[in-house]
Design an enzyme around this catalytic site. Structure first.
Site, PDB file in Angstrom:
ATOM      1  N   LYS A 183       0.828  -1.212   0.000  1.00 23.86           N
ATOM      2  CA  LYS A 183       0.000   0.000   0.000  1.00 23.86           C
ATOM      3  C   LYS A 183       0.865   1.265   0.000  1.00 23.86           C
ATOM      4  O   LYS A 183       2.086   1.189  -0.040  1.00 23.86           O
ATOM      5  CB  LYS A 183      -0.966  -0.039   1.187  1.00 23.86           C
ATOM      6  CG  LYS A 183      -1.890  -1.276   1.195  1.00 23.86           C
ATOM      7  CD  LYS A 183      -2.964  -1.213   0.122  1.00 23.86           C
ATOM      8  CE  LYS A 183      -3.666  -2.543  -0.139  1.00 23.86           C
ATOM      9  NZ  LYS A 183      -4.558  -3.003   0.913  1.00 23.86           N
TER      10      LYS A 183
HETATM   11  C1  LIG Z   1      -5.640  -4.113   1.216  1.00 21.18           C
HETATM   12  C2  LIG Z   1      -7.102  -3.812   1.248  1.00 21.18           C
HETATM   13  C3  LIG Z   1      -7.894  -4.093   2.364  1.00 21.18           C
HETATM   14  C4  LIG Z   1      -7.402  -4.894   3.525  1.00 21.18           C
HETATM   15  O1  LIG Z   1      -6.267  -4.396   4.132  1.00 21.18           O
HETATM   16  P1  LIG Z   1      -5.263  -5.388   4.912  1.00 21.18           P
HETATM   17  O2  LIG Z   1      -4.347  -4.439   5.601  1.00 21.18           O
HETATM   18  O3  LIG Z   1      -4.585  -6.238   3.900  1.00 21.18           O
HETATM   19  O4  LIG Z   1      -6.094  -6.191   5.871  1.00 21.18           O
HETATM   20  C5  LIG Z   1      -9.211  -3.671   2.351  1.00 21.18           C
HETATM   21  N1  LIG Z   1      -9.739  -3.031   1.294  1.00 21.18           N
HETATM   22  C6  LIG Z   1      -9.013  -2.773   0.202  1.00 21.18           C
HETATM   23  C7  LIG Z   1      -9.646  -2.038  -0.936  1.00 21.18           C
HETATM   24  C8  LIG Z   1      -7.686  -3.172   0.132  1.00 21.18           C
HETATM   25  O5  LIG Z   1      -6.967  -2.935  -0.985  1.00 21.18           O
END
Ligand SMILES: *Cc1c(COP(=O)(O)O)cnc(C)c1O
Length: 378
Positions: A183
């Protein structure tokens, strides 16, 4: 063959490492001063909206729905072009998820479809800022509030972005972030919920910590003794430790440079692929200042799957984001049928995420562009 290029990767400096090591040498490993600092630092990127740090983006969604009071008998309206957690965390609270279709160009929740999906039972309208491009947040907020529901913005992709000049995190009743390594910034695992509403904030903090009530004024048995804490509603342990919050605060300082570099790479892909007839490059709407997490190329003529295999074969770690959430067997078993959201299904059929992360070099980007062009014969 050149090194394998992942589609996303963290960027960790010696400074980040130093920040983590410092916490390891101190008195606190988990809930201590680094959590408070990280939450305050996060608020510096959300227009001042207070933040609650949690253990993942999934935990953030689970906490946000808990804060909104989502439970059995309630409905949550969401777009299906997202990671399953946007929907599954609402289902875990016993809510029914109604999927509303996305807009064909951005992949973001279509306000008209969202409006049509709202009922008297809808408690939350959940919109994802797909790829980092903010959704139609003003229209969606009006639709949610008009139906007596809350707007939740799943901003797992979009921290650092803004919409109509206002930062992500200041636009919805509840905004959630993910700090997974791919991210826009990372704490290894981690996430946060931000909300301008004091009631929602208190409920989010409480759910993150087992539902424990420590304030005597709020306790049912305040005279039990100095040790006493009590639970009024069930919660979980979603506390993000000091060690990881220190990494988060250190990373947050580079949000502007991360965003800038991601935008440069995005523009380089756009320029390198704009004239290829067999693809569509991503759009940016007026008023959107995206923090690009993904580069979602659209591959036409049914060639996405073959191009995916080709690029993986030459060491380019492309990805597909996302299979429509209701295609997951867990939703299919509940009776959700394919064909429900044709725009999302079409988007999914064409979508291919090209590598995008701050440390990607221009030469890496050009290599990806060349491989795409060669494969498509242009
Ligand atoms: C990555 C993601 C999540 C979940 O996040 P994690 O930290 O991996 O639990 C939720 N929604 C979206 C759109 C994502 O890309």
């Amino acid at each position: 063959m050149a090194d394998f290029l992942p589609y996303g990767r963290q960027s960790v400096t010696e400074e980040d490492i130093e920040a983590v090591v410092e916490v390891l040498r101190g008195d606190w490993l988990t809930t201590g001063p680094a959590v408070t600092r990280f939450e305050a630092d996060l608020a510096g990127h959300t227009g001042g909206t207070p933040a609650v740090a949690v253990t993942s983006g999934t935990a953030a969604l689970h906490v946000a729905y808990a804060a909104a009071g989502v439970g059995p008998g309630d409905e949550v309206v969401a777009g299906p072009l997202t990671f399953v957690a946007t929907a599954s965390t609402a289902a875990l609270h016993g809510a029914t998820v109604t999927f509303a279709d996305v807009e064909p160009d951005t992949g973001n929740l279509d306000p008209a479809a969202a409006r049509a999906a709202m009922t008297r039972r809808t408690r939350v309208l959940a919109a994802v800022d797909y790829a980092g491009h903010p959704a139609e947040l003003d229209r969606l907020r009006a639709i949610a509030h008009g139906a007596d529901a809350l707007l939740l913005e799943d901003a797992a992709h979009s921290i650092g972005g803004s919409w109509q000049g206002r930062p992500v995190g200041s636009l919805a009743d509840l905004t959630t972030f993910s700090f997974f390594p791919t991210k826009n910034l990372t704490t290894a695992e981690g996430g946060a919920v931000v909300t301008p509403d004091e009631g929602l904030l208190a409920r989010a903090r409480r759910f993150r910590n087992h539902g424990l009530v420590r304030d005597r004024a709020e306790q049912r048995f305040p005279d039990e003794g100095g040790w006493h804490q009590e639970v009024h509603e069930f919660g979980l342990n979603y506390r993000l430790p000091d060690v990881l919050c220190a990494l988060g605060s250190s990373q947050l300082r580079r949000i502007p440079s991360f965003k800038r570099r991601r935008a440069e790479i995005h523009a380089r892909y756009d320029a390198g692929l704009a004239d290829v007839p067999a693809v569509r490059t991503p759009v940016t709407r007026d008023g959107a200042d995206p923090a690009w997490h993904l580069y979602p190329l659209r591959v036409l003529d049914g060639r996405r799957g073959k191009l995916f295999d080709h690029l993986r074969g030459v060491g380019i770690g492309v990805q597909v984001n996302y299979i429509p959430a209701y295609w997951h067997p867990v939703f299919a078993d509940l009776g959700y049928r394919r064909g429900m959201c044709p725009n999302a299904e079409r988007y999914y059929a064409e979508q291919l995420s090209l590598p995008l992360f701050p440390d990607l070099t221009d030469a890496d980007v050009d290599r990806v562009i060349d491989e795409v062009r060669t494969f498509l014969g242009t």
